[in-house]
Enzyme design. Sequence first.
Site, short mmCIF file in Angstrom:
data_model
loop_
_atom_site.label_atom_id
_atom_site.label_comp_id
_atom_site.label_asym_id
_atom_site.label_seq_id
_atom_site.Cartn_x
_atom_site.Cartn_y
_atom_site.Cartn_z
N SER A 132 0.88 -1.44 0.50
CA SER A 132 0.00 0.13 0.09
C SER A 132 0.95 1.11 -0.29
O SER A 132 1.75 1.09 -1.07
CB SER A 132 -0.76 0.09 1.07
OG SER A 132 -1.92 1.02 1.43
N TYR A 146 -4.01 8.91 -6.98
CA TYR A 146 -3.50 7.68 -6.34
C TYR A 146 -3.78 7.50 -4.64
O TYR A 146 -3.98 6.36 -3.99
CB TYR A 146 -1.76 8.26 -6.26
CG TYR A 146 -1.01 6.96 -5.61
CD1 TYR A 146 -0.76 6.06 -6.28
CD2 TYR A 146 -0.58 7.98 -3.97
CE1 TYR A 146 -0.14 4.82 -5.34
CE2 TYR A 146 0.36 6.32 -3.80
CZ TYR A 146 0.69 5.28 -4.47
OH TYR A 146 1.51 4.68 -3.69
N LYS A 150 -4.75 3.99 -3.75
CA LYS A 150 -4.70 3.22 -2.13
C LYS A 150 -5.60 3.26 -0.91
O LYS A 150 -5.33 2.22 0.08
CB LYS A 150 -3.70 3.89 -1.33
CG LYS A 150 -2.67 3.77 -2.21
CD LYS A 150 -1.98 2.18 -2.82
CE LYS A 150 -0.88 2.40 -3.97
NZ LYS A 150 -0.18 0.64 -3.74
#
Length: 277
Positions: A132, A146, A150
């Site tokens: 992660s 992004y 995540k």
Amino acid sequence: MKKTILITGASSGIGKASVKLFASRGWNVVATMRNPDREKELNGLDDVLVSRLDVQDRQSIAEAIEAGIDRFGRIDALVNNAGYGQNGIFEAVPREKVIEQFDVNVFGVMDVTRAILPHFRKNKTGMIINVSSGAGLFTLPMISLYCASKFALEGFTEALSYELLALNIGVKLVIPHGGVSETTFVERATQGGTDNVTPPDYHAFLQSSQQAFARMAAARTMNSADVAAIVHEATTDGTDRLRYLVGDDARGFIKARREMTDQGYIDFMRAHFATAN
């Protein structure tokens, strides 16, 4: 009997460092990447099978898993490392790039995981490590997509760990934060998404954010080998621990997220990217 691990995104960075470490510790390794023909280093390692796997191509996923089982007899662990960071002001990022970000960082992880679970269930054991990011715990501007991917990965992994616990299949998160020196992620974010057309109204904020990211890049203290060591620890320590953080929280983002009030945390983070009046 030697154990076998399959690692995605093994052509560079954390993935390649993990392949080298596990191979040096006596594991068989299925090192997967989109373009294995370009790989020159890993092919020379003992008990390393370099195989094509593109997380956006489900056929390649199935073939890589089958190739690993054919070569080594079984697969004991999976490291979902493949991913990338989409950067830029959200309004300026085309919709197709938004879809691609989730297709790689979320749906790709899900597809690889789904493909290997029948093998793990047959063996009545297995370990899944999802790589992660601190951006799955706190958010930063210019990498909103992004961060979103995540955060989705964090939620998926946590929920999946509950489902698979009774099947003796471990699910864990390795969370690099603070920047990894051999990757170009921070540099790409510093560019501010120059490939996209950003409306002029954002320019003052963009300049301030670029300066903040430049300070972050200068403060990086870990490399891919540091993260690979934690991937190895998470895979082999025999615990049911979910999250493994690796990095330097000198900026205090994780501490702020965990210890401040919600609004206090938001105010703390906004101060890092405030534009000059």
